[in-house]
Design a protein around this motif. Structure first.
Motif, PDB file in Angstrom:
ATOM      1  N   LYS A   9      43.437  64.471  19.857  1.00 45.73           N
ATOM      2  CA  LYS A   9      43.190  63.795  21.134  1.00 45.73           C
ATOM      3  C   LYS A   9      41.683  63.587  21.353  1.00 45.73           C
ATOM      4  O   LYS A   9      40.858  64.150  20.614  1.00 45.73           O
ATOM      5  N   TYR A  49      53.782  58.065  25.967  1.00 46.82           N
ATOM      6  CA  TYR A  49      54.129  59.171  26.868  1.00 46.82           C
ATOM      7  C   TYR A  49      55.207  58.773  27.889  1.00 46.82           C
ATOM      8  O   TYR A  49      55.306  59.393  28.947  1.00 46.82           O
ATOM      9  N   GLU A  51      58.285  59.330  28.241  1.00 55.19           N
ATOM     10  CA  GLU A  51      59.206  60.381  28.705  1.00 55.19           C
ATOM     11  C   GLU A  51      58.609  61.172  29.879  1.00 55.19           C
ATOM     12  O   GLU A  51      59.331  61.875  30.588  1.00 55.19           O
ATOM     13  N   HIS A  52      57.286  61.072  30.064  1.00 56.90           N
ATOM     14  CA  HIS A  52      56.630  61.835  31.136  1.00 56.90           C
ATOM     15  C   HIS A  52      56.260  60.968  32.329  1.00 56.90           C
ATOM     16  O   HIS A  52      55.515  61.417  33.213  1.00 56.90           O
ATOM     17  N   PHE A  57      51.595  64.620  36.484  1.00 56.52           N
ATOM     18  CA  PHE A  57      50.373  64.549  35.685  1.00 56.52           C
ATOM     19  C   PHE A  57      50.290  63.297  34.815  1.00 56.52           C
ATOM     20  O   PHE A  57      49.359  63.146  34.023  1.00 56.52           O
ATOM     21  N   LEU A  61      47.276  62.071  32.398  1.00 58.69           N
ATOM     22  CA  LEU A  61      47.553  62.124  30.958  1.00 58.69           C
ATOM     23  C   LEU A  61      47.174  60.803  30.282  1.00 58.69           C
ATOM     24  O   LEU A  61      46.529  60.781  29.228  1.00 58.69           O
ATOM     25  N   ARG A  85      54.381  71.558  14.745  1.00 58.37           N
ATOM     26  CA  ARG A  85      54.437  72.065  16.125  1.00 58.37           C
ATOM     27  C   ARG A  85      54.026  73.542  16.173  1.00 58.37           C
ATOM     28  O   ARG A  85      53.322  73.969  17.074  1.00 58.37           O
ATOM     29  N   THR A  91      52.138  74.215  24.339  1.00 59.13           N
ATOM     30  CA  THR A  91      51.511  73.105  25.060  1.00 59.13           C
ATOM     31  C   THR A  91      50.303  73.569  25.870  1.00 59.13           C
ATOM     32  O   THR A  91      49.250  72.928  25.860  1.00 59.13           O
ATOM     33  N   ARG A 102      45.837  74.932  19.161  1.00 59.34           N
ATOM     34  CA  ARG A 102      45.563  75.028  20.605  1.00 59.34           C
ATOM     35  C   ARG A 102      45.094  76.435  20.981  1.00 59.34           C
ATOM     36  O   ARG A 102      44.255  76.602  21.871  1.00 59.34           O
ATOM     37  N   VAL A 109      45.690  72.973  29.748  1.00 57.55           N
ATOM     38  CA  VAL A 109      46.810  72.124  29.308  1.00 57.55           C
ATOM     39  C   VAL A 109      46.412  70.648  29.313  1.00 57.55           C
ATOM     40  O   VAL A 109      46.910  69.862  28.501  1.00 57.55           O
ATOM     41  N   GLY A 110      45.509  70.285  30.204  1.00 56.09           N
ATOM     42  CA  GLY A 110      45.085  68.881  30.309  1.00 56.09           C
ATOM     43  C   GLY A 110      44.228  68.443  29.122  1.00 56.09           C
ATOM     44  O   GLY A 110      44.138  67.256  28.825  1.00 56.09           O
ATOM     45  N   ASN A 112      44.304  69.706  25.544  1.00 53.05           N
ATOM     46  CA  ASN A 112      44.870  70.643  24.559  1.00 53.05           C
ATOM     47  C   ASN A 112      44.765  70.150  23.112  1.00 53.05           C
ATOM     48  O   ASN A 112      45.529  70.553  22.252  1.00 53.05           O
TER      49      ASN A 112
HETATM   50  P1  DAT Z   1      53.459  68.681  23.981  1.00 51.72           P
HETATM   51  O1  DAT Z   1      52.157  67.928  23.872  1.00 51.72           O
HETATM   52  O2  DAT Z   1      53.298  70.123  23.576  1.00 51.72           O
HETATM   53  O3  DAT Z   1      54.608  67.999  23.290  1.00 51.72           O
HETATM   54  P2  DAT Z   1      54.614  67.763  26.487  1.00 51.72           P
HETATM   55  O4  DAT Z   1      55.298  66.697  25.696  1.00 51.72           O
HETATM   56  O5  DAT Z   1      55.447  68.606  27.406  1.00 51.72           O
HETATM   57  O6  DAT Z   1      53.798  68.767  25.543  1.00 51.72           O
HETATM   58  O7  DAT Z   1      53.461  67.114  27.375  1.00 51.72           O
HETATM   59  C1  DAT Z   1      52.650  66.093  26.843  1.00 51.72           C
HETATM   60  C2  DAT Z   1      51.213  66.346  27.264  1.00 51.72           C
HETATM   61  O8  DAT Z   1      51.114  66.265  28.684  1.00 51.72           O
HETATM   62  C3  DAT Z   1      50.694  67.741  26.929  1.00 51.72           C
HETATM   63  O9  DAT Z   1      50.198  67.836  25.609  1.00 51.72           O
HETATM   64  C4  DAT Z   1      49.613  67.925  27.943  1.00 51.72           C
HETATM   65  C5  DAT Z   1      50.151  67.182  29.164  1.00 51.72           C
HETATM   66  N1  DAT Z   1      50.804  68.112  30.090  1.00 51.72           N
HETATM   67  C6  DAT Z   1      51.990  68.730  29.934  1.00 51.72           C
HETATM   68  N2  DAT Z   1      52.298  69.510  30.967  1.00 51.72           N
HETATM   69  C7  DAT Z   1      51.258  69.370  31.845  1.00 51.72           C
HETATM   70  C8  DAT Z   1      50.944  69.908  33.121  1.00 51.72           C
HETATM   71  N3  DAT Z   1      51.776  70.760  33.729  1.00 51.72           N
HETATM   72  N4  DAT Z   1      49.782  69.535  33.691  1.00 51.72           N
HETATM   73  C9  DAT Z   1      48.931  68.679  33.098  1.00 51.72           C
HETATM   74  N5  DAT Z   1      49.162  68.134  31.897  1.00 51.72           N
HETATM   75  C10 DAT Z   1      50.300  68.473  31.283  1.00 51.72           C
END
Ligand code: DAT
Ligand code: MG
Length: 148
Positions: A9, A49, A51-52, A57, A61, A85, A91, A102, A109-110, A112
């Motif tokens: 990243k 991203y 799915e998020h 966040f 992100l 992984r 994460t 990590r 987490v922001g 990572n």
């Molecule tokens: P990963 O990257 O381990 O697959 P994820 O798919 O759950 O994790 O989330 C994608 C990214 O989003 C993660 O690398 C960092 C960010 N993220 C996840 N949870 C977060 C949170 N609670 N606050 C801020 N950023 C977050």
């Protein structure tokens, strides 16, 4: 042989961690099938991203992943999706074991440091999203006879 998508990243690129991260995957025994330094567009970030998109966040992100160049890679080898992984760690770097990427390099987490596909399905999707077929290379490595 299995393939996965891994990406250093923007924080990892700025902190000069690309070499260390590539070295970890190389010395584990995995084979690099493709790699490039690139700037992620807003559109690609939102798709990657997707799915998020409902998470609080999400905006942060997308802003973060487009804030500077990333180093995108495809790694190949036995069980590489799950193993990558494991090598990345949890994460949230605060929860990540020492000797994971990590765990060794992150604090929040922001920021990572690294992304890796979490399943066969997402690996296929993410490889196709980031790489053209002709950007991936099929080749033999002599080390394979000493790895497998
Ligand atoms: P990963 O990257 O381990 O697959 P994820 O798919 O759950 O994790 O989330 C994608 C990214 O989003 C993660 O690398 C960092 C960010 N993220 C996840 N949870 C977060 C949170 N609670 N606050 C801020 N950023 C977050
Ligand atoms: Mg994920």
């Amino acid at each position: 042989m299995e393939r996965t998508f891994v990406m250093v990243k923007p924080d990892g690129v700025q902190r000069n961690l690309v070499g260390d991260i590539v070295a970890r995957f190389e010395s584990k025994g995995f084979k690099l099938a493709g790699a490039k330094l690139m700037q992620i567009s807003q559109n690609l970030a939102e798709t990657h991203y997707g799915e998020h998109s409902d998470k609080p966040f999400f905006g942060e992100l997308v802003d973060f992943i487009t804030s500077g160049p990333v180093f995108a890679m495809v790694w190949e080898g036995e069980n590489v999706i799950a193993t990558a992984r494991k090598m990345m760690g949890a994460t949230n770097p605060q929860d990540a074991d020492v000797a994971t990427i990590r765990g060794d390099f992150g604090l929040t987490v922001g920021k990572n440091v690294i992304h890796g596909s979490d399943s066969e399905e997402s690996a296929k999707r993410e490889i196709e999203l980031f790489f053209l077929n002709e950007e991936l290379v099929d080749y033999q490595k002599n080390q394979d006879t000493w790895v497998y």
